[in-house]
Write a protein that holds these residues in place. Structure first.
Motif, PDB file in Angstrom:
ATOM      1  N   GLU A 213       0.823  -1.204   0.000  1.00 31.81           N
ATOM      2  CA  GLU A 213       0.000   0.000   0.000  1.00 31.81           C
ATOM      3  C   GLU A 213       0.859   1.258   0.000  1.00 31.81           C
ATOM      4  N   ARG A 214       2.020   1.163   0.614  1.00 30.60           N
ATOM      5  CA  ARG A 214       2.934   2.296   0.695  1.00 30.60           C
ATOM      6  C   ARG A 214       3.875   2.360  -0.506  1.00 30.60           C
ATOM      7  N   GLY A 215       3.731   1.445  -1.438  1.00 34.43           N
ATOM      8  CA  GLY A 215       4.499   1.513  -2.675  1.00 34.43           C
ATOM      9  C   GLY A 215       5.814   0.777  -2.673  1.00 34.43           C
ATOM     10  N   VAL A 216       6.062  -0.071  -1.682  1.00 36.43           N
ATOM     11  CA  VAL A 216       7.289  -0.868  -1.678  1.00 36.43           C
ATOM     12  C   VAL A 216       7.208  -1.921  -2.784  1.00 36.43           C
ATOM     13  N   VAL A 217       8.287  -2.077  -3.539  1.00 34.77           N
ATOM     14  CA  VAL A 217       8.366  -3.067  -4.614  1.00 34.77           C
ATOM     15  C   VAL A 217       9.178  -4.255  -4.112  1.00 34.77           C
ATOM     16  N   MET A 218       8.684  -5.461  -4.358  1.00 28.96           N
ATOM     17  CA  MET A 218       9.357  -6.664  -3.879  1.00 28.96           C
ATOM     18  C   MET A 218       9.853  -7.519  -5.037  1.00 28.96           C
ATOM     19  N   VAL A 219      11.091  -7.975  -4.927  1.00 30.87           N
ATOM     20  CA  VAL A 219      11.649  -8.997  -5.807  1.00 30.87           C
ATOM     21  C   VAL A 219      12.024 -10.170  -4.912  1.00 30.87           C
ATOM     22  N   SER A 220      11.602 -11.371  -5.288  1.00 29.77           N
ATOM     23  CA  SER A 220      11.817 -12.505  -4.408  1.00 29.77           C
ATOM     24  C   SER A 220      12.234 -13.741  -5.190  1.00 29.77           C
ATOM     25  N   THR A 221      13.007 -14.603  -4.521  1.00 35.15           N
ATOM     26  CA  THR A 221      13.320 -15.924  -5.066  1.00 35.15           C
ATOM     27  C   THR A 221      12.738 -16.973  -4.126  1.00 35.15           C
ATOM     28  N   SER A 222      12.359 -18.092  -4.686  1.00 29.34           N
ATOM     29  CA  SER A 222      11.808 -19.176  -3.877  1.00 29.34           C
ATOM     30  C   SER A 222      11.923 -20.487  -4.648  1.00 29.34           C
ATOM     31  N   ASN A 223      11.951 -21.581  -3.906  1.00 29.45           N
ATOM     32  CA  ASN A 223      11.898 -22.894  -4.534  1.00 29.45           C
ATOM     33  C   ASN A 223      10.485 -23.278  -4.935  1.00 29.45           C
ATOM     34  N   ARG A 224       9.504 -22.535  -4.448  1.00 26.14           N
ATOM     35  CA  ARG A 224       8.113 -22.884  -4.646  1.00 26.14           C
ATOM     36  C   ARG A 224       7.345 -21.752  -5.303  1.00 26.14           C
ATOM     37  N   PRO A 225       6.349 -22.036  -6.135  1.00 27.16           N
ATOM     38  CA  PRO A 225       5.459 -20.989  -6.626  1.00 27.16           C
ATOM     39  C   PRO A 225       4.621 -20.458  -5.471  1.00 27.16           C
ATOM     40  N   PRO A 226       4.072 -19.254  -5.590  1.00 32.77           N
ATOM     41  CA  PRO A 226       3.266 -18.716  -4.487  1.00 32.77           C
ATOM     42  C   PRO A 226       2.148 -19.654  -4.044  1.00 32.77           C
ATOM     43  N   SER A 227       1.528 -20.346  -4.998  1.00 32.03           N
ATOM     44  CA  SER A 227       0.405 -21.215  -4.662  1.00 32.03           C
ATOM     45  C   SER A 227       0.794 -22.376  -3.756  1.00 32.03           C
ATOM     46  N   ASP A 228       2.101 -22.683  -3.668  1.00 33.51           N
ATOM     47  CA  ASP A 228       2.563 -23.800  -2.837  1.00 33.51           C
ATOM     48  C   ASP A 228       3.187 -23.351  -1.521  1.00 33.51           C
ATOM     49  N   LEU A 229       3.217 -22.040  -1.263  1.00 34.38           N
ATOM     50  CA  LEU A 229       3.783 -21.572  -0.005  1.00 34.38           C
ATOM     51  C   LEU A 229       2.925 -22.046   1.164  1.00 34.38           C
ATOM     52  N   TYR A 230       3.577 -22.454   2.232  1.00 35.31           N
ATOM     53  CA  TYR A 230       2.922 -22.897   3.462  1.00 35.31           C
ATOM     54  C   TYR A 230       1.957 -24.048   3.182  1.00 35.31           C
ATOM     55  N   LEU A 231       2.295 -24.854   2.197  1.00 36.35           N
ATOM     56  CA  LEU A 231       1.431 -25.962   1.799  1.00 36.35           C
ATOM     57  C   LEU A 231       1.342 -26.974   2.937  1.00 36.35           C
ATOM     58  N   GLY A 232       0.117 -27.306   3.330  1.00 36.98           N
ATOM     59  CA  GLY A 232      -0.080 -28.243   4.426  1.00 36.98           C
ATOM     60  C   GLY A 232       0.098 -27.634   5.796  1.00 36.98           C
ATOM     61  N   GLY A 233       0.297 -26.303   5.861  1.00 41.57           N
ATOM     62  CA  GLY A 233       0.515 -25.649   7.142  1.00 41.57           C
ATOM     63  C   GLY A 233      -0.765 -25.500   7.954  1.00 41.57           C
ATOM     64  N   LEU A 234      -0.593 -25.320   9.249  1.00 43.02           N
ATOM     65  CA  LEU A 234      -1.719 -25.152  10.166  1.00 43.02           C
ATOM     66  C   LEU A 234      -2.496 -23.880   9.829  1.00 43.02           C
ATOM     67  N   ASN A 235      -3.818 -23.991   9.749  1.00 43.42           N
ATOM     68  CA  ASN A 235      -4.693 -22.850   9.481  1.00 43.42           C
ATOM     69  C   ASN A 235      -4.303 -22.135   8.192  1.00 43.42           C
ATOM     70  N   ARG A 236      -3.988 -22.907   7.134  1.00 43.37           N
ATOM     71  CA  ARG A 236      -3.497 -22.315   5.896  1.00 43.37           C
ATOM     72  C   ARG A 236      -4.534 -21.415   5.228  1.00 43.37           C
ATOM     73  N   GLU A 237      -5.815 -21.673   5.461  1.00 39.39           N
ATOM     74  CA  GLU A 237      -6.839 -20.867   4.806  1.00 39.39           C
ATOM     75  C   GLU A 237      -6.733 -19.391   5.184  1.00 39.39           C
ATOM     76  N   ALA A 238      -6.175 -19.102   6.364  1.00 36.68           N
ATOM     77  CA  ALA A 238      -5.971 -17.706   6.760  1.00 36.68           C
ATOM     78  C   ALA A 238      -4.776 -17.089   6.044  1.00 36.68           C
ATOM     79  N   PHE A 239      -3.935 -17.950   5.456  1.00 35.30           N
ATOM     80  CA  PHE A 239      -2.737 -17.477   4.762  1.00 35.30           C
ATOM     81  C   PHE A 239      -2.979 -17.254   3.273  1.00 35.30           C
ATOM     82  N   THR A 240      -3.953 -17.935   2.701  1.00 36.98           N
ATOM     83  CA  THR A 240      -4.146 -17.884   1.246  1.00 36.98           C
ATOM     84  C   THR A 240      -4.436 -16.492   0.687  1.00 36.98           C
TER      85      THR A 240
END
Length: 472
Positions: A213-240
């Protein structure tokens, strides 16, 4: 005989920086260099081999680089601001609660880059994600920028929120910290984006909603696509909802590659001694004597958030630890980060094979390897097996712990490449999430790279210290 020599980046074609942009861009840069140009220069110099997967990602980094420049050109000049009477992160919250309650609402401050979409690069271990992001970070002349490992950044966030709530118990802390962070950076480059902790998962949506909201731009690397982040984690529906936010604010690009570039270096002998036993131990001792050059051995104490870290053997910028010293104590990323900054070479004696009974130790070992690799620390160790054989395969994994089925996602090509088929079967009994499995595969890949001549030529990353040259 190996000498690790530091070489400067080759000259590249550049665009002059207009003086009108000096407010937004670093004064240390007198010109702009596109990531693809910097990459091409390294290819010409023989420092890297051109790769089609990396070239594809560079086009997106070039796009982001250009959009940041265009947004800066359109930004209005900064209005002069009065110098605050106090400095520091919490000074403005130390005023009386009455004055805070009567203050009129303020507009949320924003950066010039509010409409610029960031970039999320994901792919297997060793495909060059971090290398390309670093290339972008080094050459984009944004003055207020930050490059951080995900775990260290989140640790800092939790500490800042805790401090805010200490002074203002009823405050959420998120908006206050987000506003402070926006003053520190307008471009955030994240390495190794992974979410395994429920505390991180719950705070990410609110914090990054505020930062975006404040205009910060993010560049990130990950082994996983965003859709797989916290996969199987507790209360994941609050994270989606945070996953949806990532897709809105970042271009998502898959860098799946067939080759792990960490495995293409020239592997050296005399860095990683196997198996455990007197012969390997004596070789490690001889390596210490050779590199310390009879420097006096003494103990020292480091400090992390007021807690002491005892280093019993240290000499000439090197430290000697046993596996229990580092991985069987209550230690975390912050502890390993302090050690990695302090010493350019770590000797680690007694690295065992990992069994399901060593779940806590293997998690600490992953954090240790991440910190040593991030700071380009040289690692010499004795181990019970080669990096890709550190998983104990003496029993069938399903007999040890069958509650985590080996699904198709887990059987990705780069996981199998890093650990082998039997190792992939064994790792499922050690870890409780997909993120942890991939973190271990990354650690294996990094251990292999850390034995190469190319890695030894990298400069030790620490503040206030000159480059270290190792001569073996």
């Amino acid at each position: 005989m190996l000498a690790a020599l530091w070489t400067s980046t080759s000259p590249v074609r550049a665009l002059r920086r207009p003086s009108s942009l000096r407010r937004l861009f670093s004064s240390s840069h007198s010109f702009f260099v596109l990531p693809s140009e910097a990459y091409a220069a390294k290819v010409r110099a023989g420092q890297v081999t051109e790769d089609a997967v990396q070239v594809s990602a560079l086009k997106l980094l070039d796009r982001l680089h250009t959009e940041l420049l265009e947004a800066a050109k359109e930004a209005p000049p900064a209005s002069p601001a009065a110098k605050p009477a106090k400095t520091g992160f919490f000074s403005k919250w130390l005023s009386s609660s009455s004055s805070a309650s009567t203050a009129p609402p303020r507009a949320v401050p924003t950066t010039p880059f509010t409409n610029v979409k960031g970039l999320y690069l994901h792919g297997g271990v060793g495909c060059g994600k971090s290398f390309l992001m670093d290339l972008f970070f080094e050459n984009v002349p944004v003055a207020k920028k930050k490059r951080a490992h995900f775990h260290r950044f989140m640790q800092d966030i939790h500490e800042r929120i805790h401090e805010v709530k200490t002074y203002r118990p009823k405050a959420s802390g998120v908006d206050e910290v987000a506003e402070a962070l926006t003053k520190e950076f307008e471009l955030l480059c994240f390495d190794e984006f992974q979410v395994t902790d429920i505390a991180d998962a719950m705070i990410l949506r609110r914090m990054f909603t505020a930062l975006f909201e404040r205009g910060v731009v993010m560049v990130s690397t990950s082994n996983r696509p965003p859709s797989d982040l916290y996969l199987g984690g507790l209360n994941r529906e609050a994270f989606t909802p945070f996953i949806d936010l990532l897709y809105q604010k970042c271009v998502v690009h898959d860098m799946m590659a067939d080759k792990d570039y960490r495995l293409t270096g020239s592997t050296l002998e005399g860095m990683y001694f196997t198996p455990l036993g007197p012969e390997s131990h004596n070789k490690l001792v001889e390596a210490w004597k050779s590199l310390s050059r009879d420097a006096p051995i003494e103990g020292t104490t480091l400090e992390v958030f007021g807690r002491p870290i005892e280093v019993r053997l240290a000499a000439a910028g090197m430290a000697w630890f046993t596996f229990p010293d580092l991985c069987m104590q209550a230690m975390g990323a912050a502890d390993y980060g302090v050690i990695a900054k302090e010493f350019h070479t770590i000797f680690l004696a007694g690295l065992p094979r990992f069994t399901p009974e060593r779940r806590n130790e293997v998690k600490r070992f992953i954090m240790l390897v991440d910190q040593l690799y991030e700071h380009k620390v040289k690692l010499m160790c004795t181990a019970d097996a080669a990096p890709n054989a550190l998983l104990d395969e003496s029993k069938k994994a399903q007999e040890l712990d069958g509650h985590l089925p080996l699904g198709g996602e887990f059987a990705d090509a780069y996981m199998l490449d890093a650990l082998g088929k039997q190792g992939a079967q064994s790792v499922m009994s050690l870890f409780t999430s997909h993120e942890e499995k991939f973190a271990f595969a990354r650690a294996v890949s990094r251990l292999q790279e850390m034995q190469t001549k190319e890695y030894l030529q990298l400069q030790h990353v620490t503040k206030g210290r000159p480059p270290y040259v190792v001569d073996l």
